[in-house]
Each structure stands twice: as structure tokens, then as C-alpha cells.
Enzyme design. Structure first.
Site, PDB file in Angstrom:
ATOM      1  N   SER A 185      34.233 -16.059 -23.839  1.00 13.23           N
ATOM      2  CA  SER A 185      35.517 -16.003 -24.529  1.00 13.23           C
ATOM      3  C   SER A 185      35.519 -17.018 -25.672  1.00 13.23           C
ATOM      4  O   SER A 185      34.711 -16.923 -26.579  1.00 13.23           O
ATOM      5  CB  SER A 185      36.663 -16.222 -23.535  1.00 13.23           C
ATOM      6  OG  SER A 185      37.910 -15.927 -24.137  1.00 13.23           O
ATOM      7  N   HIS A 301      38.925  -8.616 -19.647  1.00  8.83           N
ATOM      8  CA  HIS A 301      38.363  -9.836 -20.221  1.00  8.83           C
ATOM      9  C   HIS A 301      37.448 -10.581 -19.250  1.00  8.83           C
ATOM     10  O   HIS A 301      36.724 -11.487 -19.673  1.00  8.83           O
ATOM     11  CB  HIS A 301      39.488 -10.753 -20.704  1.00  8.83           C
ATOM     12  CG  HIS A 301      38.996 -11.859 -21.587  1.00  8.83           C
ATOM     13  ND1 HIS A 301      38.188 -11.636 -22.681  1.00  8.83           N
ATOM     14  CD2 HIS A 301      39.194 -13.210 -21.531  1.00  8.83           C
ATOM     15  CE1 HIS A 301      37.914 -12.788 -23.262  1.00  8.83           C
ATOM     16  NE2 HIS A 301      38.501 -13.755 -22.592  1.00  8.83           N
TER      17      HIS A 301
END
Length: 321
Positions: A185, A301
Site C-alpha cells: 500500500s 486491498h
């Protein structure tokens, strides 16, 4: 969330419209030169982390402008490391506990896990230990708009510089050993920046990377942290052009176009935090020819998690031996 972005065949061909300013390279060369001139030798202190197979040291090194940045140096206890992995941390996270080693030291690599300045307020671990001593004007909660009025004051100027200088530190701690950069991320976005800005990085492992293709990301999704930029612009309606001008110096697409090291990316097609098109925007711009991307069609995610760790360890073994 169901698939919401481009179909996979279009993602593989996608080229971002984000462009780097004409003075992009000069800006970053000056930024790094000024911070290296303000640098000092890293400080190490051995830590008893309760581990027998991994040696741990608390590291403090000079980041942007000579600011003190904290990190853990975790290395195999019984052998010289085969390589070093500089690991950058996801948004709101910190370097964690000294005993949070992850798989790299157990696979024979040293790991330098770097605190992200001014963060470390979540992730359920020990949090962060590095302050961001630089002030800012108006901002949305979080760090995405901290100092966004200028490329000189923007938060990620400091964070990207810290990440690149961490590679310098890794080389001092393990001279002559190959240095890789990795992260998930935000950590993936920082890894892209480090690969582009540091010298002679052996490889990069950006996992569902953030901070890529700002023009598309900030208009395709309103999830946090990209939502912080939308929130800021909803109030500062006369700053849209200047904000995107600032962001153009920090876009992972422009940085990827300057990165030549081997790379293995990952993306998830249901990721509403870091949309797959923004990841492919950086991946397709990556200047190095030795690159691949792992695609997880039914994940958000979290990406591939353990599957991706396995792919990364296999990828490292192929390059290190």
C-alpha cells in the site's frame, strides 16, 4: 466490492495520463543532495527482542533535512545476510515491535523496516517512533494534504527522501550486499519512490501500491486515504490546479518511469483503496524490462497476503540464489 475498474485486458494496456513536470528530475536531485549534505552516520543499539534466530538493532538515521528517522535492523543471527530488504510501511502504520520480523530474516535476508515519519497511529502494533517536525498550513485529517500548497513543503517530499536514504543506510550496514525495496500500500508507493531515487537498487517489490496515478485515483474512488485529497479540495475549491501541480512531483507513475531495477508488483481487482488501474499505471510506466505483476481477481486491498509473500520469496530466491 465487485469489479469496478477497467477489465483486465484493458488494465494490461492502460497508460496513465499523469505526466511529470519538466523540472521533476532537477527537483529530486536537489532534494536528495541537500538531505545527504545534512546527513550524519547512523546510530545502532542492540536490542534484546527475545529471539534466538534473528539479531535486532534499533537504528536511527538521517532522513530528509537531517531529521532523525527510526528503523529496526533485523538480520539472521548465525550467518551473513544474502541480501537486504528495506521494507517501507503502510499508511498510518509504524515500524512495530522489535520482534515483528516477518519472513525475510528467516529466509536469510536482513530487513531494515523503516518508520514513516509522523505516522504510526494504527495497525494494532507498537506504532511509530518518528516525528515529522515540519509545520503545515490547512490540511485534511491524515497526511495526504500536509503541506500540499507547495512541492517544497509537501509531506511526501520528506517521506520519499527518507525512503531513498534508507537504502544508503542499508548499504552501510551490509556493505557489498544487494539491496531490495519492498512495501504494501503506502509502503509499495514508497518502494517505487526509493527504487527510482536511490542508486543501484537490486529490485523492488511494490504490493498493491498507493500514491500512483493521482488524477485517476482521486476521481475514481473516494475511499481514504485518497479521500483526504477530495475532502481538502471540497473546501479549497480554488486550489485544484495547484494541488495537482504539487502531486505531479510525487506521482508513482512519474517515478516508475525512472526506475530500472527488476520488479514484481501486485494488484487486486476489487481494491477500492488502490484501484487496479492506478497500479497498472505505475507498472506499465516502469522503465525496467524485468518486471511482472501478480493479479488477484477476487480480493480487495488485502491483496494476495500469504500468496503474495510466497511469490515475493520465490522471486527473491531467483535473483539472489
Amino acid at each position: 466490492m465487485a469489479h469496478f475498474d477497467l477489465p483486465l485486458d484493458q488494465l494490461r494496456a492502460y497508460r496513465s495520463s499523469a505526466t511529470a513536470p519538466a523540472d521533476f528530475d532537477d527537483f529530486w536531485a536537489r532534494t536528495l543532495a541537500e538531505s545527504r549534505a545534512a546527513g550524519w552516520e547512523p546510530r545502532l543499539e542492540r536490542v534484546d527482542a527475545g529471539l534466538e534466530l534473528v539479531d535486532v538493532h534499533d537504528v536511527t538515521f538521517a532522513g530528509f533535512g537531517g531529521d532523525a528517522i527510526r528503523a529496526w535492523w533485523q538480520a539472521p543471527a548465525d550467518r551473513a545476510p544474502k541480501a537486504v530488504v528495506v521494507e517501507l510501511v503502510g499508511y498510518s502504520g509504524g515500524r512495530g515491535f522489535a520482534h515483528d520480523t516477518g519472513p525475510y530474516p528467516l529466509a536469510g535476508y536482513a530487513r531494515l523496516v523503516v518508520d514513516t515519519r509522523g505516522q504510526g497511529w494504527s495497525h494494532g502494533s507498537a506504532g511509530g517512533a518518528t516525528a515529522d517536525p515540519h509545520g503545515t498550513g490547512s490540511q485534511a485529517p491524515g497526511v495526504m494534504t500536509r503541506g500540499i500548497g507547495s512541492r517544497e513543503t509537501y509531506y511526501y517530499r520528506r517521506a520519499y527522501t527518507d525512503s531513498a536514504l534508507a537504502v544508503d543506510v542499508a548499504r552501510k550496514l551490509a556493505p557489498g550486499v544487494a539491496v531490495f525495496v519492498a512495501g504494501t500500500s503506502q509502503g509499495g508507493g514508497l518502494a517505487i519512490a526509493a527504487a527510482a531515487l536511490a542508486d543501484d537498487v537490486a529490485g523492488a517489490l511494490p504490493d498493491v501500491p498507493f500514491l500512483c496515478d493521482f488524477p485517476r485515483a482521486t476521481t475514481l474512488v473516494d475511499t481514504m486515504p485518497y479521500g483526504e485529497i477530495r475532502m481538502y479540495l471540497a473546501a479549497h475549491r480554488d486550489e485544484v490546479e495547484s494541488v495537482y501541480r504539487t502531486l505531479s512531483y510525487f506521482d508513482g507513475v512519474g517515478l516508475a518511469a525512472r526506475a530500472t531495477a527488476p520488479a514484481v508488483f501486485s494488484t487486486a481487482l476489487m481494491d477500492a483503496t488502490c484501484p487496479p488501474s492506478t497500479v497498472f499505471g505505475a507498472f506499465n510506466a516502469w522503465a525496467g524490462e524485468d518486471k511482472s505483476i501478480e493479479v488477484y481477481p477476487f480480493n480487495g486491498h488485502e491483496g494476495g497476503t500469504g500468496y503474495q509473500r510466497e511469490a515475493q520469496l520465490r522471486w527473491l530466491r531467483e535473483r539472489v540464489g
